[in-house]
Design a protein around this motif. Structure first.
Motif, PDB file in Angstrom:
ATOM      1  N   GLU A   2      23.425  32.111  47.034  1.00  0.00           N
ATOM      2  CA  GLU A   2      23.639  32.070  45.595  1.00  0.00           C
ATOM      3  C   GLU A   2      24.098  33.415  45.060  1.00  0.00           C
ATOM      4  OE1 GLU A   2      20.668  31.020  46.915  1.00  0.00           O
ATOM      5  OE2 GLU A   2      21.059  28.877  46.833  1.00  0.00           O
ATOM      6  N   TYR A   3      23.608  34.484  45.677  1.00  0.00           N
ATOM      7  CA  TYR A   3      24.018  35.812  45.222  1.00  0.00           C
ATOM      8  C   TYR A   3      25.499  36.057  45.459  1.00  0.00           C
ATOM      9  CZ  TYR A   3      23.679  37.162  50.126  1.00  0.00           C
ATOM     10  OH  TYR A   3      23.855  37.239  51.475  1.00  0.00           O
ATOM     11  N   MET A   4      26.049  35.468  46.519  1.00  0.00           N
ATOM     12  CA  MET A   4      27.485  35.607  46.768  1.00  0.00           C
ATOM     13  C   MET A   4      28.289  34.894  45.683  1.00  0.00           C
ATOM     14  SD  MET A   4      28.341  37.412  49.389  1.00  0.00           S
ATOM     15  CE  MET A   4      29.982  36.841  49.690  1.00  0.00           C
ATOM     16  N   LEU A   5      27.850  33.697  45.321  1.00  0.00           N
ATOM     17  CA  LEU A   5      28.533  32.949  44.275  1.00  0.00           C
ATOM     18  C   LEU A   5      28.431  33.687  42.945  1.00  0.00           C
ATOM     19  CD1 LEU A   5      30.092  30.447  43.492  1.00  0.00           C
ATOM     20  CD2 LEU A   5      27.924  29.279  43.140  1.00  0.00           C
ATOM     21  N   LEU A   6      27.257  34.230  42.646  1.00  0.00           N
ATOM     22  CA  LEU A   6      27.093  34.987  41.409  1.00  0.00           C
ATOM     23  C   LEU A   6      27.949  36.257  41.417  1.00  0.00           C
ATOM     24  CD1 LEU A   6      23.270  34.644  40.785  1.00  0.00           C
ATOM     25  CD2 LEU A   6      25.127  33.642  39.455  1.00  0.00           C
ATOM     26  N   ALA A   7      28.069  36.904  42.570  1.00  0.00           N
ATOM     27  CA  ALA A   7      28.899  38.099  42.656  1.00  0.00           C
ATOM     28  C   ALA A   7      30.371  37.763  42.428  1.00  0.00           C
ATOM     29  CB  ALA A   7      28.716  38.769  44.019  1.00  0.00           C
ATOM     30  N   MET A   8      30.817  36.648  42.980  1.00  0.00           N
ATOM     31  CA  MET A   8      32.209  36.239  42.776  1.00  0.00           C
ATOM     32  C   MET A   8      32.468  35.857  41.321  1.00  0.00           C
ATOM     33  SD  MET A   8      33.634  36.730  45.579  1.00  0.00           S
ATOM     34  CE  MET A   8      33.111  37.066  47.226  1.00  0.00           C
ATOM     35  N   MET A   9      31.497  35.216  40.705  1.00  0.00           N
ATOM     36  CA  MET A   9      31.642  34.858  39.291  1.00  0.00           C
ATOM     37  C   MET A   9      31.651  36.112  38.420  1.00  0.00           C
ATOM     38  SD  MET A   9      29.171  31.518  39.193  1.00  0.00           S
ATOM     39  CE  MET A   9      29.060  31.486  37.433  1.00  0.00           C
ATOM     40  N   ALA A  10      30.816  37.088  38.766  1.00  0.00           N
ATOM     41  CA  ALA A  10      30.784  38.340  38.015  1.00  0.00           C
ATOM     42  C   ALA A  10      32.104  39.091  38.167  1.00  0.00           C
ATOM     43  CB  ALA A  10      29.625  39.206  38.486  1.00  0.00           C
ATOM     44  N   PHE A  11      32.658  39.093  39.370  1.00  0.00           N
ATOM     45  CA  PHE A  11      33.949  39.736  39.594  1.00  0.00           C
ATOM     46  C   PHE A  11      35.040  39.056  38.770  1.00  0.00           C
ATOM     47  CE2 PHE A  11      37.942  39.953  42.028  1.00  0.00           C
ATOM     48  CZ  PHE A  11      38.148  41.327  41.962  1.00  0.00           C
ATOM     49  N   ASP A  12      35.014  37.745  38.741  1.00  0.00           N
ATOM     50  CA  ASP A  12      35.988  36.984  37.962  1.00  0.00           C
ATOM     51  C   ASP A  12      35.884  37.327  36.475  1.00  0.00           C
ATOM     52  OD1 ASP A  12      37.957  34.813  37.599  1.00  0.00           O
ATOM     53  OD2 ASP A  12      36.283  33.843  36.561  1.00  0.00           O
ATOM     54  N   ARG A  13      34.685  37.367  35.964  1.00  0.00           N
ATOM     55  CA  ARG A  13      34.483  37.713  34.542  1.00  0.00           C
ATOM     56  C   ARG A  13      34.873  39.159  34.270  1.00  0.00           C
ATOM     57  NH1 ARG A  13      35.725  34.352  31.714  1.00  0.00           N
ATOM     58  NH2 ARG A  13      36.692  33.751  33.634  1.00  0.00           N
ATOM     59  N   TYR A  14      34.603  40.054  35.210  1.00  0.00           N
ATOM     60  CA  TYR A  14      34.996  41.457  35.048  1.00  0.00           C
ATOM     61  C   TYR A  14      36.517  41.577  34.929  1.00  0.00           C
ATOM     62  CZ  TYR A  14      36.303  46.166  36.441  1.00  0.00           C
ATOM     63  OH  TYR A  14      36.888  47.395  36.505  1.00  0.00           O
ATOM     64  N   LYS A  15      37.232  40.867  35.795  1.00  0.00           N
ATOM     65  CA  LYS A  15      38.697  40.906  35.739  1.00  0.00           C
ATOM     66  C   LYS A  15      39.202  40.327  34.418  1.00  0.00           C
ATOM     67  CE  LYS A  15      41.090  42.018  38.822  1.00  0.00           C
ATOM     68  NZ  LYS A  15      41.749  43.304  39.029  1.00  0.00           N
ATOM     69  N   ILE A  17      37.616  40.261  31.481  1.00  0.00           N
ATOM     70  CA  ILE A  17      37.261  41.084  30.336  1.00  0.00           C
ATOM     71  C   ILE A  17      37.977  42.428  30.358  1.00  0.00           C
ATOM     72  CG2 ILE A  17      35.335  42.340  29.269  1.00  0.00           C
ATOM     73  CD1 ILE A  17      33.566  39.966  30.114  1.00  0.00           C
ATOM     74  N   SER A  18      38.121  43.014  31.551  1.00  0.00           N
ATOM     75  CA  SER A  18      38.693  44.363  31.629  1.00  0.00           C
ATOM     76  C   SER A  18      40.185  44.396  31.285  1.00  0.00           C
ATOM     77  CB  SER A  18      38.472  44.958  33.017  1.00  0.00           C
ATOM     78  OG  SER A  18      39.189  44.221  33.979  1.00  0.00           O
ATOM     79  N   ASN A  19      40.902  43.353  31.670  1.00  0.00           N
ATOM     80  CA  ASN A  19      42.337  43.328  31.375  1.00  0.00           C
ATOM     81  C   ASN A  19      42.759  41.879  31.129  1.00  0.00           C
ATOM     82  OD1 ASN A  19      44.913  44.162  30.995  1.00  0.00           O
ATOM     83  ND2 ASN A  19      45.096  45.240  32.944  1.00  0.00           N
ATOM     84  N   PRO A  20      42.512  41.372  29.941  1.00  0.00           N
ATOM     85  CA  PRO A  20      42.733  39.942  29.692  1.00  0.00           C
ATOM     86  C   PRO A  20      44.195  39.506  29.784  1.00  0.00           C
ATOM     87  CG  PRO A  20      42.008  41.051  27.692  1.00  0.00           C
ATOM     88  CD  PRO A  20      41.951  42.054  28.792  1.00  0.00           C
ATOM     89  N   LEU A  21      45.123  40.403  29.514  1.00  0.00           N
ATOM     90  CA  LEU A  21      46.530  39.995  29.548  1.00  0.00           C
ATOM     91  C   LEU A  21      47.060  39.829  30.967  1.00  0.00           C
ATOM     92  CD1 LEU A  21      47.940  42.180  26.642  1.00  0.00           C
ATOM     93  CD2 LEU A  21      47.285  39.774  26.601  1.00  0.00           C
ATOM     94  N   LEU A  22      46.464  40.537  31.914  1.00  0.00           N
ATOM     95  CA  LEU A  22      46.909  40.431  33.302  1.00  0.00           C
ATOM     96  C   LEU A  22      45.978  39.560  34.151  1.00  0.00           C
ATOM     97  CD1 LEU A  22      48.102  44.068  34.031  1.00  0.00           C
ATOM     98  CD2 LEU A  22      49.485  42.035  33.642  1.00  0.00           C
ATOM     99  N   TYR A  23      45.049  38.884  33.509  1.00  0.00           N
ATOM    100  CA  TYR A  23      44.078  38.070  34.258  1.00  0.00           C
ATOM    101  C   TYR A  23      44.775  36.985  35.077  1.00  0.00           C
ATOM    102  CZ  TYR A  23      40.337  34.809  35.258  1.00  0.00           C
ATOM    103  OH  TYR A  23      39.476  33.963  35.889  1.00  0.00           O
ATOM    104  N   ALA A  24      45.720  36.314  34.500  1.00  0.00           N
ATOM    105  CA  ALA A  24      46.409  35.229  35.206  1.00  0.00           C
ATOM    106  C   ALA A  24      47.203  35.745  36.402  1.00  0.00           C
ATOM    107  CB  ALA A  24      47.331  34.483  34.252  1.00  0.00           C
ATOM    108  N   VAL A  25      47.694  36.970  36.302  1.00  0.00           N
ATOM    109  CA  VAL A  25      48.440  37.560  37.421  1.00  0.00           C
ATOM    110  C   VAL A  25      47.479  38.027  38.509  1.00  0.00           C
ATOM    111  CG1 VAL A  25      50.001  39.430  38.088  1.00  0.00           C
ATOM    112  CG2 VAL A  25      50.322  38.246  35.909  1.00  0.00           C
ATOM    113  N   ASP A  26      46.405  38.715  38.097  1.00  0.00           N
ATOM    114  CA  ASP A  26      45.444  39.244  39.067  1.00  0.00           C
ATOM    115  C   ASP A  26      44.675  38.147  39.777  1.00  0.00           C
ATOM    116  OD1 ASP A  26      46.150  41.831  38.499  1.00  0.00           O
ATOM    117  OD2 ASP A  26      44.497  42.180  37.105  1.00  0.00           O
ATOM    118  N   MET A  27      44.271  37.146  39.036  1.00  0.00           N
ATOM    119  CA  MET A  27      43.450  36.076  39.605  1.00  0.00           C
ATOM    120  C   MET A  27      44.289  34.808  39.754  1.00  0.00           C
ATOM    121  SD  MET A  27      40.590  37.456  40.195  1.00  0.00           S
ATOM    122  CE  MET A  27      39.510  36.084  40.489  1.00  0.00           C
TER     123      MET A  27
END
Length: 64
Positions: A2-15, A17-27
């Protein structure tokens, strides 16, 4: 696992929030599928280790 899934979700949210205009390109879909594959592979490995312990190691100690 579960911690791996939470870490991946946190990374996704970080990407997101940190740069919302490039989110679709990065992810892209490819990156999302790779992150998901990592979580499933870790979960599979963890379950195999637990099953091995339950059936082989635990059962061999009962014969003593």
């Amino acid at each position: 696992v579960e911690y791996m899934l939470l870490a991946m979700m946190a990374f996704d949210r970080y990407k997101a929030i940190s740069n919302p205009l490039l989110y679709a390109v990065d992810m892209s879909s490819k990156v999302c599928y790779q992150l998901l594959a990592v979580v499933y592979l870790v979960a599979k490995k963890s379950s195999i280790v637990k099953i091995f312990y339950i059936f082989f190691i635990h059962s061999s100690t009962e014969d003593i």
